[in-house]
Design an enzyme around this catalytic site. Structure first.
Site, PDB file in Angstrom:
ATOM      1  N   GLY A  24     -11.928 -13.643   6.720  1.00 55.95           N
ATOM      2  CA  GLY A  24     -10.754 -13.954   5.915  1.00 55.95           C
ATOM      3  C   GLY A  24     -10.138 -12.783   5.182  1.00 55.95           C
ATOM      4  O   GLY A  24      -9.434 -12.977   4.186  1.00 55.95           O
ATOM      5  N   LYS A  25     -10.347 -11.557   5.678  1.00 57.57           N
ATOM      6  CA  LYS A  25      -9.835 -10.399   4.935  1.00 57.57           C
ATOM      7  C   LYS A  25      -8.314 -10.384   4.841  1.00 57.57           C
ATOM      8  O   LYS A  25      -7.759  -9.978   3.815  1.00 57.57           O
ATOM      9  CB  LYS A  25     -10.354  -9.091   5.519  1.00 57.57           C
ATOM     10  N   THR A  26      -7.630 -10.841   5.886  1.00 55.10           N
ATOM     11  CA  THR A  26      -6.164 -10.844   5.842  1.00 55.10           C
ATOM     12  C   THR A  26      -5.652 -11.869   4.843  1.00 55.10           C
ATOM     13  O   THR A  26      -4.705 -11.607   4.091  1.00 55.10           O
ATOM     14  CB  THR A  26      -5.591 -11.142   7.236  1.00 55.10           C
ATOM     15  N   LYS A  47      -0.948  -2.619   8.842  1.00 52.30           N
ATOM     16  CA  LYS A  47      -2.007  -2.910   9.813  1.00 52.30           C
ATOM     17  C   LYS A  47      -1.731  -1.984  10.993  1.00 52.30           C
ATOM     18  O   LYS A  47      -0.846  -2.251  11.803  1.00 52.30           O
ATOM     19  CB  LYS A  47      -1.938  -4.383  10.242  1.00 52.30           C
ATOM     20  N   SER A  51      -5.224  -6.767  17.541  1.00 50.87           N
ATOM     21  CA  SER A  51      -5.460  -7.443  18.814  1.00 50.87           C
ATOM     22  C   SER A  51      -5.764  -8.894  18.489  1.00 50.87           C
ATOM     23  O   SER A  51      -6.428  -9.187  17.493  1.00 50.87           O
ATOM     24  CB  SER A  51      -6.611  -6.780  19.574  1.00 50.87           C
ATOM     25  N   ASP A  60      -2.360 -11.220  12.030  1.00 44.73           N
ATOM     26  CA  ASP A  60      -2.594 -10.600  10.726  1.00 44.73           C
ATOM     27  C   ASP A  60      -1.303  -9.999  10.171  1.00 44.73           C
ATOM     28  O   ASP A  60      -1.010 -10.113   8.977  1.00 44.73           O
ATOM     29  CB  ASP A  60      -3.664  -9.511  10.839  1.00 44.73           C
ATOM     30  N   GLU A 120      -5.144  -2.334   6.408  1.00 42.82           N
ATOM     31  CA  GLU A 120      -6.213  -3.186   6.920  1.00 42.82           C
ATOM     32  C   GLU A 120      -6.720  -2.697   8.268  1.00 42.82           C
ATOM     33  O   GLU A 120      -5.945  -2.459   9.197  1.00 42.82           O
ATOM     34  CB  GLU A 120      -5.710  -4.623   7.050  1.00 42.82           C
ATOM     35  N   GLY A 123     -12.090  -6.014  12.119  1.00 45.28           N
ATOM     36  CA  GLY A 123     -13.507  -6.357  12.069  1.00 45.28           C
ATOM     37  C   GLY A 123     -14.207  -5.762  10.866  1.00 45.28           C
ATOM     38  O   GLY A 123     -13.730  -5.843   9.736  1.00 45.28           O
TER      39      GLY A 123
END
Length: 223
Positions: A24-26, A47, A51, A60, A120, A123
């Site tokens: 959930g980083k985005t 970003k 992918s 994202d 960002e 992974g």
């Protein structure tokens, strides 16, 4: 805002990474952007490459652009959108595209001269970002002021957080436990262990995260 020895403006960069995919980083970054903007802090997000599964909903870049009120291609250049859910260098190869290099991605970043810039990665810290680099290398190349590490609050997070923090030891790293539920016994124990046994200071609310980011990286509020 910093300046190089030659007087060139270097924006204040916070690199965002996770303990892995799907933590959930985005979404955390998107919520954080909203909180910072509400406090009058100039902020932007980038970003460098993404992918994704074409049937997987918003990308994202779409999510970050929505939080900022800009176009998704301003967050991630359209030619760096790889419609295969693999690490970017693998996705590029699968699509028959040229190899990726970190220098190329950094050169393509359009960074403002004021405010805080979230960049960002993909992974986790050591997930392949390009053929020659990962997010740790990205933070180094951008002279990042800090790193935001997003982790899940559930089972396995202690090991994942410790491994990621070790990879990011050069930077002031903020650990955010996403999807934290105060009433969940495992979540509470994970938080306590990281604080008491590992001397870390994980954050569990976006409001507190916003305060910590501002405390670590004071910015003049927008006029």
């Amino acid at each position: 805002m910093k300046r190089s020895a030659k007087g060139r403006v270097i924006p204040d960069v916070c690199v965002v990474t996770g303990t892995g995919t799907e933590v959930g980083k985005t979404w955390v970054t998107s919520a954080l952007i909203g909180a910072l903007q509400a406090d009058g802090v100039p902020v932007i997000a980038r970003k460098p490459v993404q992918s994704f599964d074409v049937d997987g909903g918003p990308t994202d870049a779409d999510v970050l652009a929505g939080a900022l009120g800009i176009e998704a291609h301003e967050v991630c250049p359209l030619h760096r959108w790889y419609e295969v859910p693999m690490a970017p260098p693998m996705a590029a190869e699968a699509l028959g595209l040229p190899p990726l290099s970190l220098d190329e991605l950094v050169a393509e970043l359009s960074l403002p001269e004021v405010g805080l810039v979230f960049v960002e990665g993909v992974g986790g810290p050591r997930s392949p970002l390009t053929d020659d680099a990962d997010t740790v290398d990205l933070a180094e190349a951008l002279d990042a002021r800090m790193v935001l590490l997003v982790a899940d609050a559930g089972l396995g997070t202690i090991n994942a957080v410790l491994l990621a923090v070790a990879a990011l030891e050069k930077w002031d790293t903020i650990v955010f436990l996403n999807r934290f539920e105060p009433g969940n016994d495992l979540h509470r124990r994970n938080l306590e262990w990281l604080r008491e046994a590992e001397s870390l200071s994980p954050i569990t609310s976006v409001k507190e995260l916003s305060h910590q980011v501002q405390r670590r990286n004071p910015q003049r509020k927008a006029m």
